[in-house]
Design a protein around this motif. Sequence first.
Motif, PDB file in Angstrom:
ATOM      1  N   GLN A  59       0.831  -1.195   0.048  1.00 49.96           N
ATOM      2  CA  GLN A  59      -0.038   0.010   0.042  1.00 49.96           C
ATOM      3  C   GLN A  59       0.975   1.092  -0.060  1.00 49.96           C
ATOM      4  O   GLN A  59       0.778   2.215  -0.658  1.00 49.96           O
ATOM      5  CB  GLN A  59      -0.966  -0.071   1.401  1.00 49.96           C
ATOM      6  CG  GLN A  59      -1.889  -1.131   1.244  1.00 49.96           C
ATOM      7  CD  GLN A  59      -2.799  -1.225   2.639  1.00 49.96           C
ATOM      8  OE1 GLN A  59      -3.615  -0.209   2.865  1.00 49.96           O
ATOM      9  NE2 GLN A  59      -2.481  -1.909   3.497  1.00 49.96           N
ATOM     10  N   MET A  60       2.027   1.377   0.871  1.00 45.52           N
ATOM     11  CA  MET A  60       2.791   2.639   1.088  1.00 45.52           C
ATOM     12  C   MET A  60       3.413   2.826  -0.292  1.00 45.52           C
ATOM     13  O   MET A  60       3.644   4.008  -0.734  1.00 45.52           O
ATOM     14  CB  MET A  60       3.727   2.304   2.081  1.00 45.52           C
ATOM     15  CG  MET A  60       3.064   2.228   3.492  1.00 45.52           C
ATOM     16  SD  MET A  60       4.207   1.976   4.749  1.00 45.52           S
ATOM     17  CE  MET A  60       3.206   2.307   6.149  1.00 45.52           C
ATOM     18  N   ASP A  61       4.151   1.591  -0.919  1.00 48.73           N
ATOM     19  CA  ASP A  61       4.792   1.732  -2.402  1.00 48.73           C
ATOM     20  C   ASP A  61       3.804   2.449  -3.568  1.00 48.73           C
ATOM     21  O   ASP A  61       4.194   3.325  -4.081  1.00 48.73           O
ATOM     22  CB  ASP A  61       5.262   0.264  -2.709  1.00 48.73           C
ATOM     23  CG  ASP A  61       6.425  -0.063  -2.069  1.00 48.73           C
ATOM     24  OD1 ASP A  61       6.978   0.810  -1.120  1.00 48.73           O
ATOM     25  OD2 ASP A  61       6.701  -1.119  -2.105  1.00 48.73           O
ATOM     26  N   GLN A  62       2.581   1.863  -3.375  1.00 50.96           N
ATOM     27  CA  GLN A  62       1.710   2.583  -4.299  1.00 50.96           C
ATOM     28  C   GLN A  62       1.318   4.230  -3.984  1.00 50.96           C
ATOM     29  O   GLN A  62       1.142   5.090  -4.792  1.00 50.96           O
ATOM     30  CB  GLN A  62       0.270   1.780  -4.305  1.00 50.96           C
ATOM     31  CG  GLN A  62       0.311   0.284  -5.063  1.00 50.96           C
ATOM     32  CD  GLN A  62       0.749   0.631  -6.457  1.00 50.96           C
ATOM     33  OE1 GLN A  62       0.125   1.322  -7.309  1.00 50.96           O
ATOM     34  NE2 GLN A  62       1.879  -0.203  -6.935  1.00 50.96           N
ATOM     35  N   LEU A  63       1.207   4.456  -2.463  1.00 52.11           N
ATOM     36  CA  LEU A  63       0.867   5.850  -2.152  1.00 52.11           C
ATOM     37  C   LEU A  63       2.037   6.663  -2.727  1.00 52.11           C
ATOM     38  O   LEU A  63       1.804   7.980  -2.937  1.00 52.11           O
ATOM     39  CB  LEU A  63       0.609   5.683  -0.881  1.00 52.11           C
ATOM     40  CG  LEU A  63      -0.757   5.077  -0.380  1.00 52.11           C
ATOM     41  CD1 LEU A  63      -0.910   5.239   0.971  1.00 52.11           C
ATOM     42  CD2 LEU A  63      -1.733   6.019  -0.774  1.00 52.11           C
ATOM     43  N   ASP A  64       3.447   6.098  -2.402  1.00 48.18           N
ATOM     44  CA  ASP A  64       4.481   6.910  -2.936  1.00 48.18           C
ATOM     45  C   ASP A  64       4.288   7.280  -4.457  1.00 48.18           C
ATOM     46  O   ASP A  64       4.730   8.320  -4.816  1.00 48.18           O
ATOM     47  CB  ASP A  64       5.661   5.870  -2.750  1.00 48.18           C
ATOM     48  CG  ASP A  64       6.157   5.942  -1.376  1.00 48.18           C
ATOM     49  OD1 ASP A  64       5.592   6.946  -0.487  1.00 48.18           O
ATOM     50  OD2 ASP A  64       7.028   4.924  -0.998  1.00 48.18           O
ATOM     51  N   GLU A  65       3.939   6.290  -5.368  1.00 44.74           N
ATOM     52  CA  GLU A  65       3.719   6.603  -6.717  1.00 44.74           C
ATOM     53  C   GLU A  65       2.785   7.531  -7.030  1.00 44.74           C
ATOM     54  O   GLU A  65       2.618   8.316  -7.906  1.00 44.74           O
ATOM     55  CB  GLU A  65       3.493   5.338  -7.443  1.00 44.74           C
ATOM     56  CG  GLU A  65       4.609   4.225  -7.451  1.00 44.74           C
ATOM     57  CD  GLU A  65       4.506   2.980  -8.314  1.00 44.74           C
ATOM     58  OE1 GLU A  65       3.619   3.231  -9.223  1.00 44.74           O
ATOM     59  OE2 GLU A  65       5.163   2.160  -8.159  1.00 44.74           O
TER      60      GLU A  65
END
Length: 249
Positions: A90-96
């Motif tokens: 989830q965090m990786d996608q929020l970074d993007e």
Amino acid sequence: MVYFIGAGPGAADLITVRGQKLLEEADVIIYAGSLVNPELLKAAGKDCLIYDSASMTLEEVLKVMDENRDRKVVRLHTGDPCIYGAIREQMDQLDEMGIKYESVPGVSSFIGAAAALNAEFTLPDVSQTVILTRMAGRTPVPEKEEITKLATHGASMVVFLTSTMLAELTDRLIEGGYGPDSPAAIVYKATWPDQKVIRTKVRDIASAAEAEGINKMALIMVGGFLGNEYDRSKLYDPAFTHQFREASK
């Protein structure tokens, strides 16, 4: 802003003060409905949007976060989200997506289970290591972390997500080195009102769970820390000198 919050092991009053405050302030709450105590949602404001993620995919969860990127979003996970919380993806996608986020720790279920047992995982001359793991099922585990290999350490072990495979778990624990008579415990729904605590032996884990009708939401705990033999801690030993106290003569 998205806040990943640990809801605690079950009891509604075991969420942190910070987590409770953010729940009260949230514009949107996305909670793990299959595990999180719904009593926690009573803290939400009357206009808060609430989503149960139990039936949602990652993409659907992210869509809600994206649509509410200018609001305060709480992603409420059971226990502490850093353990089996699937938060990294989830965090990786929020970074993007350019959405900021923050983590708020919670009390993990393995801590709640220890409290239910009045147990200490790290007893002197018994175990100074705690292994948190699970059996491979539909979701695999790395081969080097297979239960039999971890059991060779003889450390305090907590097994998550394995309530439907207890006979196989017992076989692997014994194969790895725990004796059949080694102490074990089953804690069902730690800190919830319907909590169950069963003290047993490694060889009897499966039959003890079956007798109580337990096949989900239980932690299996194994190791000498559940026994009665241990050495006294040096920290409070009058004959031991440390930074804050001289040994007694």
